[in-house]
Design an enzyme around this catalytic site. Structure first.
Site, PDB file in Angstrom:
ATOM      1  N   GLU A 140       0.882  -1.175   0.000  1.00  0.00           N
ATOM      2  CA  GLU A 140       0.000   0.000   0.000  1.00  0.00           C
ATOM      3  C   GLU A 140       0.912   1.215   0.000  1.00  0.00           C
ATOM      4  O   GLU A 140       1.872   1.260   0.762  1.00  0.00           O
ATOM      5  CB  GLU A 140      -0.874  -0.030   1.264  1.00  0.00           C
ATOM      6  CG  GLU A 140      -1.649   1.244   1.525  1.00  0.00           C
ATOM      7  CD  GLU A 140      -2.328   1.254   2.906  1.00  0.00           C
ATOM      8  OE1 GLU A 140      -2.868   0.215   3.334  1.00  0.00           O
ATOM      9  OE2 GLU A 140      -2.299   2.317   3.558  1.00  0.00           O
ATOM     10  N   GLU A 189      -0.984  11.321   4.268  1.00  0.00           N
ATOM     11  CA  GLU A 189      -2.079  11.175   5.232  1.00  0.00           C
ATOM     12  C   GLU A 189      -1.882  12.265   6.271  1.00  0.00           C
ATOM     13  O   GLU A 189      -0.754  12.710   6.505  1.00  0.00           O
ATOM     14  CB  GLU A 189      -2.013   9.825   5.952  1.00  0.00           C
ATOM     15  CG  GLU A 189      -2.315   8.641   5.087  1.00  0.00           C
ATOM     16  CD  GLU A 189      -2.219   7.358   5.902  1.00  0.00           C
ATOM     17  OE1 GLU A 189      -3.256   6.847   6.313  1.00  0.00           O
ATOM     18  OE2 GLU A 189      -1.094   6.894   6.131  1.00  0.00           O
TER      19      GLU A 189
END
Ligand SMILES: *[C@@H]1O[C@H](CO)[C@@H](O)[C@H](O)[C@H]1NC(C)=O
Ligand SMILES: *[C@@H]1O[C@H](CO)[C@@H](O)[C@H](O)[C@H]1NC(C)=O
Ligand SMILES: *[C@@H]1O[C@H](CO)[C@@H](O)[C@H](O)[C@H]1NC(C)=O
Ligand SMILES: *[C@@H]1O[C@H](CO)[C@@H](O)[C@H](O)[C@H]1NC(C)=O
Ligand SMILES: *[C@@H]1O[C@H](CO)[C@@H](O)[C@H](O)[C@H]1NC(C)=O
Ligand SMILES: *[C@@H]1O[C@H](CO)[C@@H](O)[C@H](O)[C@H]1NC(C)=O
Ligand SMILES: *[C@@H]1O[C@H](CO)[C@@H](O)[C@H](O)[C@H]1NC(C)=O
Length: 433
Positions: A245, A250
């Site tokens: 991933e 973020e």
């Protein structure tokens, strides 16, 4: 006579030296080697300093990892029309689910224009309260909510069918119900996700293996979890996290006073590992911080540079690196995993799922892009007892605890939807030609 006129009557005798040759010059007679050394050492050290600086600057400059392969545009979305984004042939798909996407997120992802829409050339992703639609009581008791447009079937392998050892296909009814249907029951404590938000992906539309992704975006404001990230199209090496991933950026909208890296931090990371419990993300994450200014104040350009030699995420300039990883050894070696793992009480030798790969494996397959804003979660993104966190990840019903604590987190959300939203100006993706 005044004192001032008397001062000029006598001339002072001069003490200026006129006979230079006979002046004693002890420094010329007594030439000690130490003095000579002391004289030259200054210049030698200055030279070494300059030369060393130049060499260091040269190596820092020439050592910058750069992707020199020609790039071909995979997609460019400037968010000029809602139809071009969400229509049948649009660039993005809205994923619709209530199951928390494996992170225990408390928000459901809807296909509603309330939570994702295009306006004035920009994409908005906005969390809203489910109670605005259903009323507050329905969230806590006596209601079955089947989300419209649930995409479980489209997003699961084999359209949601589980394939047994003998090849039998059975529909994953439990998974389907978790994703598409929620029940509130005061007695059991079950509630309907108290927040609605959105998750947009390029799954089935566009993807890349090695290349560059660039997203100009403004982070949202308030207690929430925005992310611009990527997942593998085909899980070539197995289910998460075996196939990896890529989290380009973020953040936590929680403000700059938040004690676990709030909205003035942006983080980049890679998730990978041979089992979900053995995720090597702690070895491959890092962040960039603005000392005082939250990333929700303005637009910034977030970029991913991805080759089989290195992976870099940065914000605005390569000098502001979120994560830079040289792919100079296999990920299985990087992980330093235990040799033996336990499945229940049975010990088993840990297998390397990437044994036939390269130093880039599992990051050597096609990945698609995800833009989403989640609220809450139980996977540790919000660390326990930081910033008045109103739930415990391991509590019996963390989502209900969160919903009950609405007076703690809802006031952090700006009432103005545009200030609350994650706003995306453009997305561009290129791959190696
Ligand atoms: C979508 O693309 C297909 C194939 O290119 C085309 O046949 C179809 O008319 C398009 N649909 C819309 C709504 O534009
Ligand atoms: C959008 O929100 C309004 C109230 O804020 C609600 O009445 C409407 O049903 C919502 N639309 C959808 C599709 O959920
Ligand atoms: C809602 O979903 C549940 C579980 O999938 C199903 O049993 C029920 O019939 C659905 N209700 C409606 C009104 O669609
Ligand atoms: C998903 O697939 C199952 C099994 O084929 C089917 O019963 C269900 O109606 C499908 N749901 C949707 C939303 O397509
Ligand atoms: C609510 O939960 C309780 C306890 O689990 C259960 O006995 C009851 O049947 C549930 N009510 C409904 C309407 O499902
Ligand atoms: C653990 O054991 C169960 C039951 O034998 C099996 O289905 C599962 O695949 C095993 N998991 C791993 C990671 O080996
Ligand atoms: C690696 O390659 C060998 C030989 O082709 C094969 O038997 C093995 O299953 C492969 N391992 C993995 C994890 O792909």
């Amino acid at each position: 006579m005044t004192p001032s006129t008397r001062r000029f009557q006598q001339r002072m005798k001069s003490h200026m030296i006129t006979d230079f040759d006979n002046v004693p010059k002890p420094w010329l007679e007594n030439k000690r080697p130490r003095d000579k050394f002391a004289y030259w050492i200054v210049y030698v050290l200055v030279f070494i300093g300059l030369a060393g600086g130049a060499v260091q600057a040269y190596f820092s400059y020439s050592g910058v990892l750069l992707d020199r392969q020609p790039l071909c545009l995979v997609m460019e979305e400037n968010f000029d029309s809602q139809d071009a984004v969400f229509g049948d042939n649009g660039s993005f798909v809205r994923e619709v689910s209530m199951d928390g996407f494996g992170n225990g997120e408390f928000s459901m992802a809807t296909d509603s224009n309330n939570n994702s829409y295009v306006q004035d050339g920009k994409l908005y992703i906005v969390p809203t309260l489910t109670s605005d639609n259903l009323g507050n009581n329905a969230i806590f008791d006596g209601t079955i909510y089947n989300i419209t447009g649930c995409t479980f079937n489209e997003t699961q392998p084999n359209n949601g069918f589980l394939i047994g050892a003998n090849g039998d296909k059975t529909f994953d009814t439990a998974g389907y119900t978790r994703a598409c249907s929620a029940v509130s029951n005061k007695t059991s404590g079950a509630i309907i996700n108290p927040v609605q938000s959105a998750r947009l992906t390029t799954r089935g539309k566009s993807s890349l293996k090695f290349g560059r992704v660039e997203i100009r975006a403004k982070m949202p404001n308030g207690y929430m979890w925005p992310a611009l990230w990527m997942l593998p199209v085909d899980n070539v090496y197995g289910p998460w996290p075996l196939s990896g991933e890529i989290d380009i950026v973020e953040s936590r909208g929680n403000g700059i006073r938040y004690t676990a890296r709030g909205s003035n931090y942006v983080q980049g990371s890679l998730n990978w590992g041979p089992t979900p419990q053995l995720n090597g993300v702690s070895k491959t994450y890092s962040w960039w911080s603005n000392k005082r200014v939250p990333f929700s104040d303005d637009f910034h350009t977030y970029a991913l540079e991805w080759t089989d030699k290195f992976i870099r995420m940065y914000v605005d300039t390569r000098l502001h690196t979120l994560l830079e990883l040289k792919l100079d050894k296999p990920f299985f070696q990087r992980g330093d995993f235990p040799a033996i793992i336990f499945n229940g009480s049975n010990p088993a030798a840990l297998q390397n799922p990437w044994v036939n790969g390269t130093n880039a494996t599992p990051f050597d397959q096609d990945f698609y892009l995800i833009l989403n804003v989640a609220v809450g979660g139980t996977n540790g993104w919000f660390p326990e007892s930081q910033g008045n966190k109103p739930w415990l990840d391991n509590a019996a019903n963390p989502m209900r605890d969160f919903a009950n604590a609405i007076s703690q987190w809802y006031p952090t959300w700006p009432t103005n939807v545009e200030d609350r939203a994650m706003v995306v100006d453009y997305v561009k993706m290129w791959k190696h030609c």
